[in-house]
Write a protein that holds these residues in place. Structure first.
Motif, short mmCIF file in Angstrom:
data_model
loop_
_atom_site.label_atom_id
_atom_site.label_comp_id
_atom_site.label_asym_id
_atom_site.label_seq_id
_atom_site.Cartn_x
_atom_site.Cartn_y
_atom_site.Cartn_z
N CYS A 33 0.89 -1.30 -0.05
CA CYS A 33 -0.04 0.02 0.03
C CYS A 33 1.03 1.18 0.03
O CYS A 33 0.61 2.28 -0.64
CB CYS A 33 -0.97 -0.04 1.32
SG CYS A 33 -2.58 -1.17 1.06
N ALA A 34 1.97 1.16 0.72
CA ALA A 34 2.94 2.47 0.77
C ALA A 34 3.51 2.65 -0.59
O ALA A 34 3.46 3.79 -0.93
CB ALA A 34 3.92 2.25 1.85
N GLY A 35 3.97 1.67 -1.27
CA GLY A 35 4.15 1.72 -2.65
C GLY A 35 3.29 2.23 -3.85
O GLY A 35 3.35 3.04 -4.61
N LEU A 36 2.15 1.54 -3.49
CA LEU A 36 0.90 1.88 -4.32
C LEU A 36 0.33 3.34 -4.25
O LEU A 36 0.04 3.81 -5.37
CB LEU A 36 0.00 0.74 -4.33
CG LEU A 36 -1.27 0.68 -5.15
CD1 LEU A 36 -1.00 0.44 -6.75
CD2 LEU A 36 -2.36 -0.43 -4.77
N ALA A 37 0.47 3.67 -3.11
CA ALA A 37 -0.07 5.06 -2.98
C ALA A 37 0.92 6.00 -3.74
O ALA A 37 0.18 7.31 -4.09
CB ALA A 37 0.14 5.42 -1.51
N LEU A 38 2.30 5.82 -4.02
CA LEU A 38 2.77 6.70 -5.06
C LEU A 38 2.71 6.46 -6.52
O LEU A 38 2.68 7.56 -7.06
CB LEU A 38 4.59 6.38 -4.70
CG LEU A 38 5.01 6.19 -3.41
CD1 LEU A 38 6.39 6.13 -3.10
CD2 LEU A 38 4.40 7.56 -2.31
N VAL A 39 2.13 5.32 -6.90
CA VAL A 39 2.35 5.09 -8.21
C VAL A 39 0.76 4.65 -8.87
O VAL A 39 0.52 4.19 -9.82
CB VAL A 39 3.22 4.05 -8.80
CG1 VAL A 39 4.76 4.42 -8.67
CG2 VAL A 39 3.03 2.75 -8.05
N GLY A 40 -0.22 4.52 -7.70
CA GLY A 40 -1.66 4.29 -7.98
C GLY A 40 -2.39 5.13 -9.00
O GLY A 40 -3.51 4.95 -9.23
#
Length: 358
Positions: free
Chosen positions: A239-246
């Motif tokens: 989620c922490a990564g997806l929040a940047l590239v979602g």
């Protein structure tokens, strides 16, 4: 170009100044946010307070998941939101059901589920031009549902999956009612309604492909990192990564969002510790969570790091209450580590796959 190159040093200083400005200033206003913020706060607080007041304090905080229904489609007109909210509620409830089912299959099933939900939700979000907050909450609900229903006490699950899913469904219905509440006023009922296909045009173009590929990188690398760090925390890293590239953002913006997420999570973890050790009854905690959700929706479009200061304690309080670890320094530190790892993964994905216009 070497580290002694004056051009490189000037560029580094310029980027550092850009990040510093982003952390110390607010972005431009995007219209009235308080109606959406009020709905989100009520969707979070009311089910918890009602359950606590009716003698069900032990499961009251589990109803918080349905509140995420309200935060989607905030830019739509009231009649359009009233039609769209049930679709979001159905999608979130499906993720919750998938999470509880994966929890029954063990850690490996949850890891596979995080992979599938991340890639699938990002692909659908890109295909239909879902808009903010993107696919991240679908992954969060899946992972949160798996975590809270996988805790065992005395050989049995601490939270009955059917009770949990019933609470998610009921709170989602309440969130839909709040989204449609403005229709009690005639002036909103008279507004024209655009077709959903026009509001969310389906197009498998370059943007959708970029979001999907970036999400796949985040899912694979994030789950791989979680296997090393702690498999049960895979969804938070992802989620922490997806929040940047979602969402369709460029490389520079993704890197800045990664810094914001890290800074906001560190401060938010400290805020969580301050709140978790307060001897608050569950109904009062529900009011606190509602207040946090209200503030989140007010500031998230203007200052991402500040929003994370409120998002982090909100989610940690829900996790802590559901797992019986309501006041834990290790929990806060784990989430900071997970965020650092996830933000790094998201930044790598953004740098690896350039965003191209359709």
């Amino acid at each position: 170009m070497t580290s002694d190159d004056p051009t490189l040093r000037a560029r580094v200083r310029a980027e550092a100044a850009h990040v510093a400005r982003s952390l110390t200033t607010f972005g431009p206003s995007r219209g009235r946010r308080w109606p959406l913020a009020l709905q989100a706060g009520l969707a979070m607080a009311v089910p918890i307070v009602v359950l606590a007041a009716s003698g069900h304090a032990s499961i009251a905080l589990l109803a918080a998941t349905g509140a995420f229904t309200v935060i989607y489609g905030g830019w739509l007109r009231p009649r359009e939101r009233a039609r769209f909210a049930p679709l979001v509620a159905l999608a979130l409830a499906t993720c919750a059901a998938a999470g509880t089912l994966a929890a029954a299959g063990g850690t490996f099933a949850v890891l596979i589920g995080v992979l599938v939900v991340t890639i699938l939700s990002a692909a659908v979000a890109g295909w239909i031009s879902l808009g903010p907050p993107g696919p991240v909450f679908f992954v969060l609900v899946f992972g949160l549902s798996a975590q809270v229903t996988s805790v065992h006490v005395g050989g049995q699950r601490a939270v009955d999956p059917w009770v949990y899913l019933a609470l998610v469904a009921a709170s989602s219905v309440f969130a839909c009612l709040l989204a449609g509440a403005p229709l009690t006023l005639p002036r909103y009922r008279r507004e024209p309604v655009r077709p959903l296909r026009e509001l969310f045009p389906r197009r498998w173009g370059a943007v959708a492909r970029t979001l999907t590929v970036r999400a796949a990188i985040v899912a694979v690398v994030g789950v791989g990192a979680a296997v090393v760090v702690d498999p049960e925390r895979s969804y938070w890293i992802v989620c922490a990564g997806l929040a940047l590239v979602g969402l369709p953002v460029g490389r520079r913006d993704a890197a800045v969002r990664g810094i914001h997420r890290t800074v906001g999570t560190v401060v938010g973890a400290a805020a969580y510790l301050a709140l978790a050790f307060l001897p608050l009854p569950v109904w009062a905690l529900g009011l606190v969570l509602g207040g946090l959700q209200f503030v989140i929706e007010l500031v998230v479009v203007r200052h991402y790091a500040l929003a994370l200061v409120f998002i982090t304690p909100l989610v940690l309080l829900i996790i802590g209450a559901a797992t019986g670890d309501s006041a834990s320094l290790p929990l806060a530190l784990e989430r900071v580590v997970d965020t650092l790892v996830g933000a790094a993964v998201g930044t790598i994905a953004a740098l690896a796959v350039r965003l191209r216009a359709d």
